[in-house]
Design a protein around this motif. Structure first.
Motif, short mmCIF file in Angstrom:
data_model
loop_
_atom_site.label_atom_id
_atom_site.label_comp_id
_atom_site.label_asym_id
_atom_site.label_seq_id
_atom_site.Cartn_x
_atom_site.Cartn_y
_atom_site.Cartn_z
N THR A 162 0.83 -1.21 0.00
CA THR A 162 0.00 0.00 0.00
C THR A 162 0.87 1.25 0.00
O THR A 162 0.61 2.22 -0.74
CB THR A 162 -0.92 -0.01 1.23
OG1 THR A 162 -1.74 -1.18 1.20
CG2 THR A 162 -1.81 1.23 1.26
N ARG A 163 1.90 1.25 0.80
CA ARG A 163 2.80 2.42 0.87
C ARG A 163 3.54 2.61 -0.45
O ARG A 163 3.77 3.73 -0.89
CB ARG A 163 3.80 2.23 2.01
CG ARG A 163 3.17 2.23 3.40
CD ARG A 163 4.23 2.11 4.47
NE ARG A 163 5.13 3.26 4.43
CZ ARG A 163 6.35 3.28 4.98
NH1 ARG A 163 6.82 2.17 5.54
NH2 ARG A 163 7.09 4.36 4.91
N TYR A 164 3.92 1.46 -1.09
CA TYR A 164 4.62 1.59 -2.36
C TYR A 164 3.70 2.18 -3.43
O TYR A 164 4.12 3.00 -4.26
CB TYR A 164 5.14 0.22 -2.81
CG TYR A 164 5.88 0.25 -4.12
CD1 TYR A 164 7.18 0.74 -4.19
CD2 TYR A 164 5.26 -0.18 -5.29
CE1 TYR A 164 7.86 0.78 -5.40
CE2 TYR A 164 5.93 -0.15 -6.49
CZ TYR A 164 7.24 0.34 -6.55
OH TYR A 164 7.90 0.40 -7.76
N SER A 165 2.43 1.77 -3.39
CA SER A 165 1.48 2.31 -4.35
C SER A 165 1.28 3.80 -4.14
O SER A 165 0.95 4.53 -5.09
CB SER A 165 0.14 1.57 -4.24
OG SER A 165 0.30 0.20 -4.52
N ALA A 166 1.46 4.25 -2.90
CA ALA A 166 1.31 5.67 -2.57
C ALA A 166 2.64 6.41 -2.64
O ALA A 166 2.75 7.54 -2.14
CB ALA A 166 0.68 5.83 -1.19
N ASP A 167 3.65 5.77 -3.23
CA ASP A 167 5.00 6.39 -3.34
C ASP A 167 5.60 6.72 -1.99
O ASP A 167 6.36 7.70 -1.84
CB ASP A 167 4.94 7.66 -4.20
CG ASP A 167 4.62 7.35 -5.65
OD1 ASP A 167 5.02 6.26 -6.12
OD2 ASP A 167 3.96 8.19 -6.31
N MET A 168 5.29 5.89 -0.99
CA MET A 168 5.84 6.12 0.35
C MET A 168 6.85 5.05 0.74
O MET A 168 7.34 5.03 1.86
CB MET A 168 4.70 6.16 1.37
CG MET A 168 3.70 7.29 1.15
SD MET A 168 2.31 7.21 2.30
CE MET A 168 3.16 7.42 3.86
N ALA A 169 7.17 4.11 -0.18
CA ALA A 169 8.14 3.04 0.10
C ALA A 169 8.97 2.80 -1.14
O ALA A 169 8.53 3.07 -2.27
CB ALA A 169 7.43 1.76 0.52
N ILE A 198 11.46 0.35 -3.73
CA ILE A 198 11.37 -0.99 -4.30
C ILE A 198 12.08 -2.01 -3.43
O ILE A 198 11.68 -3.17 -3.34
CB ILE A 198 11.96 -1.00 -5.73
CG1 ILE A 198 11.74 -2.36 -6.40
CG2 ILE A 198 13.46 -0.66 -5.70
CD1 ILE A 198 10.33 -2.74 -6.56
N THR A 199 13.16 -1.58 -2.75
CA THR A 199 13.86 -2.51 -1.84
C THR A 199 12.96 -2.95 -0.70
O THR A 199 13.04 -4.10 -0.23
CB THR A 199 15.12 -1.84 -1.27
OG1 THR A 199 14.75 -0.58 -0.67
CG2 THR A 199 16.15 -1.60 -2.36
N ASP A 200 12.07 -2.05 -0.25
CA ASP A 200 11.12 -2.43 0.79
C ASP A 200 10.15 -3.50 0.28
O ASP A 200 9.80 -4.44 1.00
CB ASP A 200 10.34 -1.20 1.26
CG ASP A 200 11.25 -0.16 1.89
OD1 ASP A 200 12.24 -0.56 2.53
OD2 ASP A 200 10.97 1.04 1.75
N MET A 201 9.70 -3.35 -0.97
CA MET A 201 8.81 -4.36 -1.56
C MET A 201 9.51 -5.70 -1.69
O MET A 201 8.93 -6.76 -1.43
CB MET A 201 8.33 -3.88 -2.93
CG MET A 201 7.19 -2.90 -2.88
SD MET A 201 5.68 -3.62 -2.19
CE MET A 201 5.31 -4.88 -3.39
N LEU A 202 10.76 -5.67 -2.12
CA LEU A 202 11.52 -6.92 -2.27
C LEU A 202 11.69 -7.61 -0.92
O LEU A 202 11.51 -8.82 -0.80
CB LEU A 202 12.88 -6.64 -2.90
CG LEU A 202 12.88 -6.24 -4.38
CD1 LEU A 202 14.27 -5.78 -4.81
CD2 LEU A 202 12.42 -7.41 -5.25
#
Length: 437
Positions: A390-397, A399-403
């Motif tokens: 959710t944070r990545y979709s909102a540009d708050m995280a 790509i390393t956090d997603m990985l």
């Protein structure tokens, strides 16, 4: 070429039936695999043959109670004799009938052998029992080996589902990233790094499929199933209500049923019977004897009588090997040491079984605690993945956090699969140790 492959695939799908374009797949329970292995396993056949051979030894030992019957027939040519005085003078030829014959039949029935015959029979029966225990021990070993293969197939099948689910999730993220790249909000480097994650997952999936194929081939071969059978583990195996008895119950069951303990106990009994057999050599042997004989010509008369002399007899014989009083001392001492060794081996095996039961029981209880921990870990990893997504979709995280979140979820789900399987594995390990698998 692609059109040909497509046509072949469509034809295969249209004609799909058992044995065509696919191996037979069926849900097989562990008990059904055990039953097949008991009947068809090539590794178990030598044990069955050894058990049958030991049973034949009982019949051989019992034959010692039967009478011994000896018959002899002889035909001979007898040359002429001669007579002389005591100083070898006055030579005179003594004609003798040239055809000689002999016929005799003797029967001996043992009455008392110092316990040698009965002890030999009991010894053969004990060896047969030991062979049966050895067969059960080999059967349990094969069953436990099959259990490991079966549970590994289950584990890797679940891992396959986990990896496929993660690949699906990763592809959805990739689609979102590509859409954002078109909008200029995501870098190509981020997409490349996530594509690398998907590539690694796909490689892991290939390795899992290969491992399942190897495990399936090994299980089918050891269990003696039809070649080409594809095992689908019974999904209800994880839902069974497993016993929660304490360590004392498991120790009692092991003392009563462990094949290794039964083999060791039989070894003590065999040593004691062998010792009794050596001791029986010091006792007299008594038997009833009967015989009939016919010989001709009668050579004890001068001149010889060209007739057959026949006679029969019945009597009782007693024999005693006096030398056994001083020759058997060493054999008896050796037998006593063998018995002592067998008793010590029994104590050692009992200790080993007790320690194994205790260790397996601890691991069995530990597996339940591990399952609780892994359930919580999966819950936290899934929550972390959703939050990070959710944070990545909102540009708050980043790509390393997603990985990191994806890898953490994958690792937690894999460890949860292992934790579920470990409970079943250590339960069957306990059954194997106590001899009730």
């Amino acid at each position: 070429m692609n059109n040909l492959r497509l046509l072949a695939g469509l034809l295969c799908a249209a004609l799909l039936s058992p044995g065509i374009c696919a191996h037979a797949q069926s849900v097989v329970t562990l008990e059904e695999i055990f039953k097949s292995a008991d009947s068809n396993s090539a590794q178990l056949r030598p044990s069955y043959s050894g058990q049958a051979e030991a049973e034949r030894e009982i019949s051989v030992a019992r034959s010692g109670r039967l009478p011994d019957i000896n018959a002899s027939l002889s035909l001979s040519y007898i040359g002429d004799g001669f007579t002389t005085k005591r100083n070898f003078s006055n030579y005179q030829k003594a004609p003798i009938p040239h055809f000689g014959n002999g016929l005799s039949v003797n029967v001996t029935q043992p009455i008392y052998t110092g316990g040698a015959v009965s002890t030999s029979i009991e010894l053969a029966e004990l060896k047969s029992t030991a062979a049966r225990y050895a067969t059960e021990f080999q059967r349990d070993n094969i069953r436990f080996q099959l259990t490991g293969l079966y549970l590994d197939i289950y584990k890797y099948s679940n891992l396959k589902s986990v990896v496929e689910s993660n690949i699906s999730s990763a592809n959805k993220v990739l689609q979102e990233m590509r859409a954002r790249f078109d909008q200029g909000t995501t870098l190509q480097n981020d997409i490349t790094r996530y594509e690398l994650l998907v590539s690694n997952l796909e490689l892991q999936l290939v390795k899992i499929n290969n491992t399942i194929d190897i495990l399936n081939t090994n299980l089918v071969t050891v269990a003696g199933l039809k070649a080409g059978t594809v095992i689908v583990p019974d999904s209800t195996i994880l839902e069974r209500a497993l016993p929660a008895e304490g360590i004392a119950w498991w120790q009692q069951e092991a003392e009563a049923n462990s094949p290794s303990l039964n083999i060791a106990r039989t070894g003590v009994d065999i040593s004691r019977k062998a010792e009794a057999l050596v001791r029986s050599e010091r006792l007299p042997k008594i038997g009833v004897t009967a015989g009939w004989s016919m010989d001709g010509p009668i050579l004890v008369e001068v001149p010889p009588i060209n007739r057959n002399l026949s006679y029969w007899f019945v009597g009782m014989g007693v024999s005693y090997n006096i030398s056994s009083l001083y020759k058997n001392n060493r054999s008896l001492a050796k037998s006593r040491m063998a018995t002592r060794k067998a008793v010590e081996q029994l104590d050692a095996v009992r200790q080993d079984v007790s320690l194994a039961v205790n260790a397996d029981h601890v691991r069995y209880l530990e597996a339940y605690e591990e399952l609780k921990t892994q359930l919580k870990s999966v819950e936290l990893a899934e929550r972390n993945y959703r939050t990070t997504s959710t944070r990545y979709s909102a540009d708050m995280a980043l790509i390393t956090d997603m990985l990191d979140a994806a890898n953490s979820r994958l690792d937690a789900e894999q460890r949860l699969v292992n934790a579920r399987i470990n409970i079943i594995y250590y339960y069957y390990k306990l059954l194997f140790t106590i001899g009730k698998i």
